[in-house]
Design a protein around this motif. Structure first.
Motif, PDB file in Angstrom:
ATOM      1  N   TRP A 282       1.026  -1.866  -0.079  1.00 14.79           N
ATOM      2  CA  TRP A 282      -0.198  -0.598  -0.148  1.00 14.79           C
ATOM      3  C   TRP A 282       0.949   1.025   0.032  1.00 14.79           C
ATOM      4  O   TRP A 282       1.132   1.212   0.962  1.00 14.79           O
ATOM      5  CB  TRP A 282      -0.981  -0.140   1.234  1.00 14.79           C
ATOM      6  CG  TRP A 282      -2.134  -0.917   1.336  1.00 14.79           C
ATOM      7  CD1 TRP A 282      -1.991  -2.512   1.134  1.00 14.79           C
ATOM      8  CD2 TRP A 282      -3.451  -0.735   0.795  1.00 14.79           C
ATOM      9  NE1 TRP A 282      -3.269  -2.736   1.033  1.00 14.79           N
ATOM     10  CE2 TRP A 282      -4.235  -2.102   0.754  1.00 14.79           C
ATOM     11  CE3 TRP A 282      -3.920  -0.077  -0.025  1.00 14.79           C
ATOM     12  CZ2 TRP A 282      -5.541  -2.138   0.177  1.00 14.79           C
ATOM     13  CZ3 TRP A 282      -5.519   0.377   0.248  1.00 14.79           C
ATOM     14  CH2 TRP A 282      -6.121  -0.884   0.467  1.00 14.79           C
ATOM     15  N   VAL A 283       0.666   2.412  -1.233  1.00 17.16           N
ATOM     16  CA  VAL A 283       1.631   3.260  -0.984  1.00 17.16           C
ATOM     17  C   VAL A 283       0.399   4.386  -1.471  1.00 17.16           C
ATOM     18  O   VAL A 283      -0.833   4.542  -1.692  1.00 17.16           O
ATOM     19  CB  VAL A 283       2.273   3.882  -1.835  1.00 17.16           C
ATOM     20  CG1 VAL A 283       3.152   5.351  -1.637  1.00 17.16           C
ATOM     21  CG2 VAL A 283       3.105   2.327  -2.508  1.00 17.16           C
ATOM     22  N   ASP A 284      -0.137   5.279   0.516  1.00 16.73           N
ATOM     23  CA  ASP A 284      -0.753   6.385  -0.038  1.00 16.73           C
ATOM     24  C   ASP A 284      -1.978   6.211   0.756  1.00 16.73           C
ATOM     25  O   ASP A 284      -3.428   6.295  -0.124  1.00 16.73           O
ATOM     26  CB  ASP A 284      -0.575   7.633  -0.705  1.00 16.73           C
ATOM     27  CG  ASP A 284       0.816   8.220  -0.893  1.00 16.73           C
ATOM     28  OD1 ASP A 284       1.161   8.018  -0.186  1.00 16.73           O
ATOM     29  OD2 ASP A 284       1.684   8.460  -1.982  1.00 16.73           O
ATOM     30  N   ASP A 285      -2.279   4.858   1.017  1.00 12.47           N
ATOM     31  CA  ASP A 285      -3.934   4.492   0.921  1.00 12.47           C
ATOM     32  C   ASP A 285      -4.082   3.751  -0.302  1.00 12.47           C
ATOM     33  O   ASP A 285      -5.072   3.465  -0.390  1.00 12.47           O
ATOM     34  CB  ASP A 285      -4.960   5.111   1.962  1.00 12.47           C
ATOM     35  CG  ASP A 285      -4.295   6.154   3.494  1.00 12.47           C
ATOM     36  OD1 ASP A 285      -3.845   5.160   3.846  1.00 12.47           O
ATOM     37  OD2 ASP A 285      -4.460   6.630   3.476  1.00 12.47           O
ATOM     38  N   HIS A 286      -3.052   3.062  -1.117  1.00 11.31           N
ATOM     39  CA  HIS A 286      -4.031   2.633  -2.803  1.00 11.31           C
ATOM     40  C   HIS A 286      -3.108   1.513  -2.539  1.00 11.31           C
ATOM     41  O   HIS A 286      -1.741   1.935  -1.964  1.00 11.31           O
ATOM     42  CB  HIS A 286      -3.701   3.460  -4.055  1.00 11.31           C
ATOM     43  CG  HIS A 286      -4.290   5.019  -3.474  1.00 11.31           C
ATOM     44  ND1 HIS A 286      -5.512   5.110  -3.590  1.00 11.31           N
ATOM     45  CD2 HIS A 286      -3.698   6.262  -3.607  1.00 11.31           C
ATOM     46  CE1 HIS A 286      -6.369   6.455  -3.585  1.00 11.31           C
ATOM     47  NE2 HIS A 286      -5.357   7.261  -3.320  1.00 11.31           N
ATOM     48  N   GLN A 288      -0.545  -1.119  -4.082  1.00  9.67           N
ATOM     49  CA  GLN A 288      -0.372  -1.457  -5.685  1.00  9.67           C
ATOM     50  C   GLN A 288       0.991  -2.988  -5.618  1.00  9.67           C
ATOM     51  O   GLN A 288       1.237  -3.866  -4.709  1.00  9.67           O
ATOM     52  CB  GLN A 288       0.981  -0.051  -5.402  1.00  9.67           C
ATOM     53  CG  GLN A 288       1.023   1.177  -5.495  1.00  9.67           C
ATOM     54  CD  GLN A 288       1.751   2.135  -5.864  1.00  9.67           C
ATOM     55  OE1 GLN A 288       3.165   1.956  -5.536  1.00  9.67           O
ATOM     56  NE2 GLN A 288       1.503   3.487  -5.884  1.00  9.67           N
TER      57      GLN A 288
END
Length: 345
Positions: A282-286, A288
């Motif tokens: 997860w990167v910035d709540d998204h 990947q």
């Protein structure tokens, strides 16, 4: 440069023919000079320049043999290794090292007393996917690992008439694929605190374990190992979860299939795994997901390192003490399954 070490191979069934003879031949520091087999015609057809014996003792006692490689049925590993060490030979034993911990520890003592190298062929430390996973862990990409899932499945619904699938000592899937699964887990995380297991016969007409689900319990980690003869697809080879990311890999390393097809390590495609892994995070709540390319698998590294260890120039690639730890877990899993209990180590 040192002269090649002279190697005698005992056993020319699947393991000896597919793995050991070709890999020894591909190692410049080694020379395959003799094979002991109950099927001498098969050896002569493949290796016409190699001496062939039907009696393992005749090979072990040859004064010109430096290294004896044992690729015979599992219940013969310990006595043959013991005889080879007593004859002053360095020894490589195919997995499983022995049938139990007591035999394994006795061989370690025998090698120490003889002053000889004793190594175990845990070749899947050099699988492409395992090398990739080790690199991810070393680089801290996954963070602290909380769950490690490792499966080695096949689809062979029909029981074949061979010793590996019979009712004899050392037969069954847990002694065949279990050593690979356990060795990889122990190589990454050490010996667990406890083991729970379910070892079963699932196939019609089965005589030996053909399904295994084993859990290795660590203080902050759970390692789940699985193997079955009744899986036709759909499960990942590795699924590893950490505090920063997860790693997923499908498909098996290609080196065994390449050896079966007659490829050698000199081939341009040797060790290439065409199926990348996936890294999920997860990167910035998204969420990947990205591909993780596989390094080349490198089974030849095992025998090259064995030769260097015998010459005193490098450590043993799989010291027998490592294989004792594997036997400890294999044995504990059998006891845990038999008693339906958690076995502490």
């Amino acid at each position: 440069m040192s002269k090649p070490l002279r190697v005698g191979l005992i056993g020319y069934g699947y393991a000896g023919k597919t793995f050991h003879a070709p890999l020894i031949h591909a190692t410049p520091a080694l020379s395959l000079v003799a094979v002991a087999s109950s099927r001498p015609a098969d050896v002569i057809a493949d290796w016409p320049d190699v001496a062939v014996k039907t009696d393992p003792a005749a090979l072990i006692t040859r004064p010109d043999i430096d290294l004896v490689v044992i690729a015979t049925p599992n219940d013969t590993h310990a006595p043959l290794a013991r005889a080879a060490l007593a004859a002053g030979k360095h020894v490589v034993v195919d997995k499983p090292f022995t049938l139990d911990v007591a035999e394994a520890e006795a061989l370690v003592d025998a090698a120490r007393e003889a002053g000889r190298q004793l190594s175990v062929f845990h070749n899947r430390r050099w699988d492409a996917d395992f090398l990739a996973l080790r690199r991810l862990l070393a680089d801290g990409v996954l963070g602290r690992v909380t769950e490690f899932q490792s499966r080695f499945d096949r689809y062979r619904p029909t029981v074949r008439q061979r010793w590996r699938e019979g009712a004899g000592p050392g037969a069954g899937l847990w002694f065949d694929l279990g050593p690979h699964l356990v060795d990889q887990a122990v190589a990454l995380f050490g010996v667990p605190q406890a083991v729970s297991a379910n070892l079963a016969i699932r196939r019609d007409g089965g005589k030996a374990v053909d399904d295994a689900l084993v859990v290795l319990h660590y203080p902050t980690l759970r390692a789940v190992l699985g193997a079955s003869m009744l899986v036709s697809g759909g499960t990942p080879r590795f699924l590893v979860h950490g505090t920063l990311a997860s790693f997923e890999k499908h498909g098996l390393d290609e080196q065994e299939n390449q050896l079966k097809a007659g490829l050698t390590p000199a081939h341009a495609d040797w060790g290439v795994d065409p199926i990348p892994g996936r890294l999920h995070r997860w990167v910035d709540d998204h969420p990947q997901s990205e591909a993780v390319p596989m390094p080349r698998g490198d089974y030849p590294a095992f025998y090259a390192a064995v030769a260097e260890a015998i010459h005193g120039r490098a450590p043993n690639p799989v010291p027998a003490e490592d294989a004792v730890a594997v036997m400890l877990v294999l044995e504990a899993a059998i006891r845990a399954s038999d008693t339906n209990s958690l076995v502490r180590l």
